[in-house]
Design a protein around this motif. Structure first.
Motif, PDB file in Angstrom:
ATOM      1  N   PHE A  70      34.068  12.946 -35.519  1.00 26.32           N
ATOM      2  CA  PHE A  70      33.599  11.991 -36.530  1.00 26.32           C
ATOM      3  C   PHE A  70      32.098  12.118 -36.808  1.00 26.32           C
ATOM      4  CE2 PHE A  70      32.479   7.525 -37.883  1.00 26.32           C
ATOM      5  CZ  PHE A  70      33.009   7.652 -39.144  1.00 26.32           C
ATOM      6  N   THR A  71      31.674  13.301 -37.136  1.00 28.65           N
ATOM      7  CA  THR A  71      30.331  13.517 -37.666  1.00 28.65           C
ATOM      8  C   THR A  71      30.442  14.700 -38.611  1.00 28.65           C
ATOM      9  OG1 THR A  71      28.066  14.163 -37.112  1.00 28.65           O
ATOM     10  CG2 THR A  71      29.759  14.734 -35.511  1.00 28.65           C
ATOM     11  N   GLY A  72      30.391  14.407 -39.890  1.00 27.41           N
ATOM     12  CA  GLY A  72      30.731  15.387 -40.911  1.00 27.41           C
ATOM     13  C   GLY A  72      29.978  16.697 -40.828  1.00 27.41           C
ATOM     14  N   ALA A  73      28.666  16.633 -40.596  1.00 28.42           N
ATOM     15  CA  ALA A  73      27.871  17.858 -40.564  1.00 28.42           C
ATOM     16  C   ALA A  73      28.343  18.783 -39.455  1.00 28.42           C
ATOM     17  CB  ALA A  73      26.393  17.512 -40.381  1.00 28.42           C
ATOM     18  N   SER A  74      28.625  18.223 -38.275  1.00 35.45           N
ATOM     19  CA  SER A  74      29.100  19.038 -37.152  1.00 35.45           C
ATOM     20  C   SER A  74      30.488  19.603 -37.442  1.00 35.45           C
ATOM     21  CB  SER A  74      29.128  18.205 -35.874  1.00 35.45           C
ATOM     22  OG  SER A  74      27.834  17.783 -35.517  1.00 35.45           O
ATOM     23  N   TYR A  89      32.939  29.978 -29.544  1.00 38.65           N
ATOM     24  CA  TYR A  89      31.995  29.311 -28.651  1.00 38.65           C
ATOM     25  C   TYR A  89      30.654  29.067 -29.348  1.00 38.65           C
ATOM     26  CZ  TYR A  89      35.358  30.511 -25.025  1.00 38.65           C
ATOM     27  OH  TYR A  89      36.509  30.618 -24.284  1.00 38.65           O
ATOM     28  N   THR A  90      30.220  30.063 -30.132  1.00 43.79           N
ATOM     29  CA  THR A  90      28.976  29.887 -30.888  1.00 43.79           C
ATOM     30  C   THR A  90      29.129  28.798 -31.929  1.00 43.79           C
ATOM     31  OG1 THR A  90      28.477  32.244 -30.597  1.00 43.79           O
ATOM     32  CG2 THR A  90      27.249  31.058 -32.302  1.00 43.79           C
ATOM     33  N   ALA A  91      30.287  28.785 -32.592  1.00 45.71           N
ATOM     34  CA  ALA A  91      30.548  27.755 -33.597  1.00 45.71           C
ATOM     35  C   ALA A  91      30.556  26.373 -32.961  1.00 45.71           C
ATOM     36  CB  ALA A  91      31.882  28.030 -34.288  1.00 45.71           C
ATOM     37  N   ALA A  92      31.173  26.256 -31.788  1.00 42.93           N
ATOM     38  CA  ALA A  92      31.216  24.972 -31.091  1.00 42.93           C
ATOM     39  C   ALA A  92      29.827  24.550 -30.642  1.00 42.93           C
ATOM     40  CB  ALA A  92      32.163  25.049 -29.901  1.00 42.93           C
ATOM     41  N   ALA A  93      29.013  25.525 -30.191  1.00 45.84           N
ATOM     42  CA  ALA A  93      27.649  25.201 -29.756  1.00 45.84           C
ATOM     43  C   ALA A  93      26.811  24.697 -30.924  1.00 45.84           C
ATOM     44  CB  ALA A  93      26.993  26.430 -29.135  1.00 45.84           C
ATOM     45  N   GLY A  94      26.956  25.351 -32.084  1.00 49.98           N
ATOM     46  CA  GLY A  94      26.223  24.897 -33.265  1.00 49.98           C
ATOM     47  C   GLY A  94      26.616  23.493 -33.674  1.00 49.98           C
ATOM     48  N   ALA A  95      27.924  23.200 -33.637  1.00 50.20           N
ATOM     49  CA  ALA A  95      28.396  21.861 -33.971  1.00 50.20           C
ATOM     50  C   ALA A  95      27.892  20.834 -32.961  1.00 50.20           C
ATOM     51  CB  ALA A  95      29.922  21.855 -34.027  1.00 50.20           C
ATOM     52  N   PHE A  96      27.865  21.240 -31.684  1.00 47.11           N
ATOM     53  CA  PHE A  96      27.402  20.326 -30.644  1.00 47.11           C
ATOM     54  C   PHE A  96      25.938  19.942 -30.840  1.00 47.11           C
ATOM     55  CE2 PHE A  96      25.146  19.888 -26.578  1.00 47.11           C
ATOM     56  CZ  PHE A  96      25.759  18.751 -26.080  1.00 47.11           C
ATOM     57  N   PHE A  97      25.096  20.946 -31.084  1.00 47.94           N
ATOM     58  CA  PHE A  97      23.672  20.658 -31.220  1.00 47.94           C
ATOM     59  C   PHE A  97      23.367  19.886 -32.504  1.00 47.94           C
ATOM     60  CE2 PHE A  97      23.209  23.995 -28.011  1.00 47.94           C
ATOM     61  CZ  PHE A  97      22.305  23.369 -27.167  1.00 47.94           C
ATOM     62  N   LEU A  98      24.184  20.066 -33.516  1.00 45.14           N
ATOM     63  CA  LEU A  98      24.026  19.236 -34.709  1.00 45.14           C
ATOM     64  C   LEU A  98      24.358  17.782 -34.387  1.00 45.14           C
ATOM     65  CD1 LEU A  98      25.399  21.174 -37.823  1.00 45.14           C
ATOM     66  CD2 LEU A  98      23.136  20.169 -37.523  1.00 45.14           C
ATOM     67  N   GLY A  99      25.356  17.587 -33.533  1.00 47.35           N
ATOM     68  CA  GLY A  99      25.756  16.235 -33.173  1.00 47.35           C
ATOM     69  C   GLY A  99      24.812  15.552 -32.207  1.00 47.35           C
ATOM     70  N   VAL A 100      23.954  16.340 -31.525  1.00 45.87           N
ATOM     71  CA  VAL A 100      23.023  15.747 -30.560  1.00 45.87           C
ATOM     72  C   VAL A 100      22.083  14.751 -31.221  1.00 45.87           C
ATOM     73  CG1 VAL A 100      21.030  16.313 -29.091  1.00 45.87           C
ATOM     74  CG2 VAL A 100      23.148  17.596 -28.862  1.00 45.87           C
ATOM     75  N   ARG A 101      21.787  14.963 -32.495  1.00 40.34           N
ATOM     76  CA  ARG A 101      20.855  14.053 -33.188  1.00 40.34           C
ATOM     77  C   ARG A 101      21.366  12.615 -33.171  1.00 40.34           C
ATOM     78  NH1 ARG A 101      24.182  16.125 -36.956  1.00 40.34           N
ATOM     79  NH2 ARG A 101      24.861  14.774 -38.675  1.00 40.34           N
ATOM     80  N   ASN A 102      22.688  12.447 -33.078  1.00 37.94           N
ATOM     81  CA  ASN A 102      23.242  11.095 -33.053  1.00 37.94           C
ATOM     82  C   ASN A 102      22.819  10.321 -31.808  1.00 37.94           C
ATOM     83  OD1 ASN A 102      24.549  11.598 -35.471  1.00 37.94           O
ATOM     84  ND2 ASN A 102      26.444  12.244 -34.491  1.00 37.94           N
ATOM     85  N   SER A 103      22.561  11.052 -30.716  1.00 39.05           N
ATOM     86  CA  SER A 103      22.116  10.371 -29.499  1.00 39.05           C
ATOM     87  C   SER A 103      20.733   9.764 -29.693  1.00 39.05           C
ATOM     88  CB  SER A 103      22.102  11.352 -28.326  1.00 39.05           C
ATOM     89  OG  SER A 103      21.187  12.406 -28.557  1.00 39.05           O
ATOM     90  N   PHE A 104      19.893  10.419 -30.491  1.00 38.70           N
ATOM     91  CA  PHE A 104      18.573   9.856 -30.781  1.00 38.70           C
ATOM     92  C   PHE A 104      18.701   8.634 -31.702  1.00 38.70           C
ATOM     93  CE2 PHE A 104      17.786  14.313 -29.751  1.00 38.70           C
ATOM     94  CZ  PHE A 104      16.816  14.176 -28.765  1.00 38.70           C
ATOM     95  N   TYR A 105      19.650   8.688 -32.630  1.00 40.57           N
ATOM     96  CA  TYR A 105      19.929   7.503 -33.445  1.00 40.57           C
ATOM     97  C   TYR A 105      20.338   6.341 -32.543  1.00 40.57           C
ATOM     98  CZ  TYR A 105      20.361  10.743 -37.453  1.00 40.57           C
ATOM     99  OH  TYR A 105      20.142  11.681 -38.416  1.00 40.57           O
ATOM    100  N   GLY A 106      21.166   6.654 -31.545  1.00 44.75           N
ATOM    101  CA  GLY A 106      21.677   5.610 -30.666  1.00 44.75           C
ATOM    102  C   GLY A 106      20.589   4.895 -29.892  1.00 44.75           C
ATOM    103  N   LEU A 107      19.531   5.627 -29.514  1.00 43.79           N
ATOM    104  CA  LEU A 107      18.435   5.002 -28.789  1.00 43.79           C
ATOM    105  C   LEU A 107      17.786   3.897 -29.615  1.00 43.79           C
ATOM    106  CD1 LEU A 107      16.755   8.148 -27.202  1.00 43.79           C
ATOM    107  CD2 LEU A 107      18.223   6.477 -26.064  1.00 43.79           C
ATOM    108  N   ARG A 108      17.609   4.156 -30.885  1.00 45.37           N
ATOM    109  CA  ARG A 108      16.986   3.168 -31.775  1.00 45.37           C
ATOM    110  C   ARG A 108      17.959   2.040 -32.111  1.00 45.37           C
ATOM    111  NH1 ARG A 108      14.885  -0.390 -33.397  1.00 45.37           N
ATOM    112  NH2 ARG A 108      13.514  -0.684 -35.194  1.00 45.37           N
ATOM    113  N   LEU A 109      19.204   2.390 -32.404  1.00 43.12           N
ATOM    114  CA  LEU A 109      20.174   1.376 -32.809  1.00 43.12           C
ATOM    115  C   LEU A 109      20.529   0.443 -31.660  1.00 43.12           C
ATOM    116  CD1 LEU A 109      22.610   3.421 -35.083  1.00 43.12           C
ATOM    117  CD2 LEU A 109      20.786   1.869 -35.772  1.00 43.12           C
TER     118      LEU A 109
END
Length: 288
Positions: A70-74, A89-109
């Protein structure tokens, strides 16, 4: 029926300063804004369903991705890299690191929403670009909670429904690559991101990331350019730090040097103090 509004909330200002009272926003206005974002972005789940099916993923795989990731960009990054023949594996890693930004959103929210502990794991699934974009500008905690909940619920339901429809209808569309539907999510992401790039540093970082991703795309496997584009942030921060050191005149040992103008002013002050002290001494001697 009159629109419900939350009472004004008092926000603590800086130490020694006065408190700031945030004006309430009508609940109906918050719901309207949240529904607008949720519906507009939720419908683009159809594009993901079509693109995922075109990349060779099964109906079950496509729907599970939308339900759990549930994160469209990833999601688009993953299926796009697979469709281009990239390593899974590379594709999954790219999707994972794109999704990491959500954890920073979570800190603020987490600070802004202050949800009960029992609800935090459930709310974490909805911490994405769109819910963050709707929640952060709200003037009160009540408005922020309403905006987050309505956006997250609307988007989650519509995204998963349209993903299913898109995956089922992919065969009727024929060659899904010819439709360019994989550009839908990046376009939405850029539309949400652009208003948030307010400072020069943020704009330069975003521009450098785009240049890195596009420049490396023809020469590297799918998914890798996305990973390397993340280097734009530390690169810009490093250059910005060097620029600040030059402006502040830091010495080789890292201690800030006193600018020439400030040093001159200090010398003039000392000389003036010496002259004043001498005058006082002469006056006292004359008085004796």
């Amino acid at each position: 029926m009159a629109e419900q509004t939350a009472p004004p909330q008092t926000v603590t200002g800086p130490p020694g300063g006065s408190a700031i009272t945030a004006e309430a926003k009508p609940d109906a206005a918050v719901v309207r804004d949240a529904l607008g974002v949720g519906i507009a972005v939720g419908l683009s789940g159809f594009a993901f369903g079509v693109t995922s099916a075109g990349a060779g993923l099964s109906l079950l795989q496509t729907c599970v991705l939308s339900l759990l990731v549930f994160t469209g960009a990833s999601q688009f990054a993953l299926v796009g890299a697979l469709a281009a023949g990239g390593n899974p594996y590379t594709a999954a890693a790219g999707a994972f690191f794109l999704g990491v930004r959500n954890s920073f959103y979570g800190l603020r929210l987490s600070q802004l929403l202050a949800l009960p502990r029992a609800l935090r794991p459930l709310a974490a699934q909805w911490v994405i670009d769109e819910t963050t974009a709707v929640t952060l500008p709200q003037p009160t905690r009540r408005a922020a909670r309403i905006g987050f909940t309505v956006t997250g619920l609307t988007l989650y339901v519509l995204w998963n429904l349209t993903t299913l429809v898109g995956a089922l209808g992919a065969k009727a569309l024929g060659d899904t690559a010819a439709w360019g539907l994989d550009a839908a999510s990046p376009a939405v992401f850029l539309a949400l991101l652009a208003p948030m790039l307010k400072s020069t540093t943020e704009r330069v970082t975003a521009a450098l990331a785009v240049v890195l991703a596009l420049g490396l795309l023809p020469v590297l496997p799918g998914g890798v350019p996305v990973l390397l584009a993340a280097l734009a942030a530390p690169a810009v921060l490093f250059l910005r730090g060097r620029g600040r050191d030059g402006l502040t005149g830091r010495g080789k040992d890292g201690t800030p040097d006193e600018p020439a103008g400030v040093a001159g002013q200090g010398q003039e002050t000392e000389m003036a103090s010496a002259r004043t002290g001498s005058s006082r001494t002469i006056t006292q001697e004359d008085g004796r």
